[in-house]
Design a protein around this motif. Sequence first.
Motif, PDB file in Angstrom:
ATOM      1  N   ALA A   1      -4.225 -29.322   3.825  1.00 42.22           N
ATOM      2  CA  ALA A   1      -3.119 -28.385   3.620  1.00 42.22           C
ATOM      3  C   ALA A   1      -2.913 -27.584   4.894  1.00 42.22           C
ATOM      4  N   LEU A   2      -1.898 -27.951   5.644  1.00 37.76           N
ATOM      5  CA  LEU A   2      -1.614 -27.260   6.901  1.00 37.76           C
ATOM      6  C   LEU A   2      -0.344 -26.427   6.808  1.00 37.76           C
ATOM      7  N   ASP A   3       0.286 -26.445   5.644  1.00 40.00           N
ATOM      8  CA  ASP A   3       1.567 -25.763   5.528  1.00 40.00           C
ATOM      9  C   ASP A   3       1.476 -24.275   5.834  1.00 40.00           C
ATOM     10  N   ASP A   4       0.319 -23.650   5.592  1.00 40.95           N
ATOM     11  CA  ASP A   4       0.228 -22.216   5.872  1.00 40.95           C
ATOM     12  C   ASP A   4      -0.289 -21.916   7.266  1.00 40.95           C
ATOM     13  N   ILE A   5      -0.523 -22.938   8.088  1.00 40.85           N
ATOM     14  CA  ILE A   5      -0.964 -22.715   9.459  1.00 40.85           C
ATOM     15  C   ILE A   5       0.252 -22.845  10.363  1.00 40.85           C
ATOM     16  N   ALA A   6       0.506 -21.840  11.153  1.00 37.46           N
ATOM     17  CA  ALA A   6       1.644 -21.888  12.071  1.00 37.46           C
ATOM     18  C   ALA A   6       1.191 -22.508  13.383  1.00 37.46           C
ATOM     19  N   PHE A   7       1.808 -23.609  13.750  1.00 33.75           N
ATOM     20  CA  PHE A   7       1.520 -24.222  15.041  1.00 33.75           C
ATOM     21  C   PHE A   7       2.517 -23.688  16.039  1.00 33.75           C
ATOM     22  N   ASN A   8       2.010 -23.268  17.177  1.00 32.13           N
ATOM     23  CA  ASN A   8       2.854 -22.627  18.175  1.00 32.13           C
ATOM     24  C   ASN A   8       3.222 -23.557  19.312  1.00 32.13           C
ATOM     25  N   HIS A   9       3.020 -24.873  19.115  1.00 29.59           N
ATOM     26  CA  HIS A   9       3.290 -25.849  20.167  1.00 29.59           C
ATOM     27  C   HIS A   9       4.051 -27.027  19.566  1.00 29.59           C
ATOM     28  N   GLU A  10       4.735 -27.779  20.435  1.00 27.21           N
ATOM     29  CA  GLU A  10       5.418 -28.973  19.953  1.00 27.21           C
ATOM     30  C   GLU A  10       4.415 -30.004  19.450  1.00 27.21           C
ATOM     31  N   VAL A  11       3.309 -30.128  20.151  1.00 25.14           N
ATOM     32  CA  VAL A  11       2.256 -31.069  19.761  1.00 25.14           C
ATOM     33  C   VAL A  11       0.915 -30.340  19.804  1.00 25.14           C
ATOM     34  N   THR A  12       0.180 -30.415  18.713  1.00 23.16           N
ATOM     35  CA  THR A  12      -1.146 -29.812  18.627  1.00 23.16           C
ATOM     36  C   THR A  12      -2.142 -30.895  18.264  1.00 23.16           C
ATOM     37  N   LEU A  13      -3.220 -30.998  19.018  1.00 24.61           N
ATOM     38  CA  LEU A  13      -4.245 -31.983  18.713  1.00 24.61           C
ATOM     39  C   LEU A  13      -5.411 -31.297  18.030  1.00 24.61           C
ATOM     40  N   LEU A  14      -5.884 -31.921  16.965  1.00 23.04           N
ATOM     41  CA  LEU A  14      -6.966 -31.368  16.161  1.00 23.04           C
ATOM     42  C   LEU A  14      -8.305 -31.949  16.578  1.00 23.04           C
ATOM     43  N   PRO A  15      -9.396 -31.245  16.296  1.00 19.96           N
ATOM     44  CA  PRO A  15     -10.729 -31.772  16.596  1.00 19.96           C
ATOM     45  C   PRO A  15     -11.108 -32.858  15.586  1.00 19.96           C
ATOM     46  N   TYR A  16     -12.079 -33.698  15.952  1.00 18.75           N
ATOM     47  CA  TYR A  16     -12.561 -34.683  14.980  1.00 18.75           C
ATOM     48  C   TYR A  16     -13.622 -34.078  14.072  1.00 18.75           C
ATOM     49  N   ALA A  17     -14.110 -32.893  14.430  1.00 23.98           N
ATOM     50  CA  ALA A  17     -15.087 -32.197  13.581  1.00 23.98           C
ATOM     51  C   ALA A  17     -15.069 -30.718  13.961  1.00 23.98           C
TER      52      ALA A  17
ATOM     53  N   ARG B   1     -17.452 -39.146  20.472  1.00 23.29           N
ATOM     54  CA  ARG B   1     -17.941 -39.650  19.182  1.00 23.29           C
ATOM     55  C   ARG B   1     -18.898 -40.790  19.478  1.00 23.29           C
ATOM     56  N   LEU B   2     -20.049 -40.771  18.829  1.00 21.66           N
ATOM     57  CA  LEU B   2     -21.043 -41.810  19.083  1.00 21.66           C
ATOM     58  C   LEU B   2     -20.912 -42.991  18.135  1.00 21.66           C
ATOM     59  N   PHE B   3     -20.309 -42.789  16.975  1.00 22.59           N
ATOM     60  CA  PHE B   3     -20.217 -43.854  15.983  1.00 22.59           C
ATOM     61  C   PHE B   3     -18.782 -43.983  15.497  1.00 22.59           C
ATOM     62  N   GLY B   4     -18.392 -45.200  15.158  1.00 21.80           N
ATOM     63  CA  GLY B   4     -17.062 -45.432  14.603  1.00 21.80           C
ATOM     64  C   GLY B   4     -16.028 -45.576  15.693  1.00 21.80           C
ATOM     65  N   PRO B   5     -14.823 -46.000  15.295  1.00 24.50           N
ATOM     66  CA  PRO B   5     -13.756 -46.193  16.275  1.00 24.50           C
ATOM     67  C   PRO B   5     -13.257 -44.853  16.801  1.00 24.50           C
ATOM     68  N   PRO B   6     -12.655 -44.872  18.005  1.00 25.99           N
ATOM     69  CA  PRO B   6     -12.051 -43.637  18.505  1.00 25.99           C
ATOM     70  C   PRO B   6     -11.023 -43.132  17.500  1.00 25.99           C
ATOM     71  N   THR B   7     -10.997 -41.837  17.311  1.00 19.98           N
ATOM     72  CA  THR B   7     -10.093 -41.235  16.337  1.00 19.98           C
ATOM     73  C   THR B   7      -9.422 -40.030  16.969  1.00 19.98           C
ATOM     74  N   ALA B   8      -8.157 -39.844  16.634  1.00 20.89           N
ATOM     75  CA  ALA B   8      -7.439 -38.643  17.083  1.00 20.89           C
ATOM     76  C   ALA B   8      -6.663 -38.092  15.914  1.00 20.89           C
ATOM     77  N   GLU B   9      -6.534 -36.797  15.874  1.00 18.61           N
ATOM     78  CA  GLU B   9      -5.663 -36.156  14.904  1.00 18.61           C
ATOM     79  C   GLU B   9      -4.617 -35.388  15.699  1.00 18.61           C
ATOM     80  N   ILE B  10      -3.382 -35.777  15.498  1.00 15.85           N
ATOM     81  CA  ILE B  10      -2.276 -35.235  16.278  1.00 15.85           C
ATOM     82  C   ILE B  10      -1.290 -34.571  15.329  1.00 15.85           C
ATOM     83  N   ILE B  11      -1.017 -33.317  15.562  1.00 14.45           N
ATOM     84  CA  ILE B  11      -0.014 -32.608  14.782  1.00 14.45           C
ATOM     85  C   ILE B  11       1.255 -32.581  15.609  1.00 14.45           C
ATOM     86  N   ILE B  12       2.316 -33.150  15.071  1.00 10.95           N
ATOM     87  CA  ILE B  12       3.601 -33.109  15.741  1.00 10.95           C
ATOM     88  C   ILE B  12       4.359 -31.963  15.094  1.00 10.95           C
ATOM     89  N   GLY B  13       4.307 -30.811  15.701  1.00  8.91           N
ATOM     90  CA  GLY B  13       4.890 -29.616  15.105  1.00  8.91           C
ATOM     91  C   GLY B  13       6.316 -29.430  15.549  1.00  8.91           C
TER      92      GLY B  13
END
Length: 158
Positions: free
Chosen positions: A12-28, A68-80
């Motif tokens: 649930a990110l609807d209550d988080i205000a992103f202040n950038h066009e693109v915000t990248l999230l951590p994997y942990a 990341r030491l295990f699993g495929p590379p992962t990214a979380e990208i918020i397109i705000g």
Amino acid sequence: MYQLEPLDGEQALDDIAFNHEVTLLPYAEEGARGIYSPAVVDLVGALRDSGIDAACFHDRDHRTIRARLFGPPTAEIIIGLTTGVVSAAAWAGLVAAVRAFVSRSSEKHQHFTARLAVQRQKADGGSETIWFEYQGPMNHLPDALAKLALDQGEADVG
């Protein structure tokens, strides 16, 4: 080939205000610190170099860079993206910057997972977030982003 599918019941990110066009999230997260892969931090730099307002969700004081030491590379990208004229330009810039970034990557053919969230501002001032998951070779991610832009009603940005 790649898959790009909508996800139900995501964060649930609807209550988080992103202040950038693109915000990248951590994997942990560890406490108040976000854990980011080096590639995600490099992507932020590539996006900024392309003139896109991009940032990691956590500021430098609350960010740890760790591969990341295990699993495929992962990214979380918020397109705000906000509604209106900025949207098409931001999408086109994002696609072009990701395409340039991926073309320089030594891992461009490696399987990659990215969770993408498109966040739009609603008329009532709130926001809505729609999550998607990309799975496939990293070098197909720009095409998936261009398709996602079209599916979200933006101009052809590919």
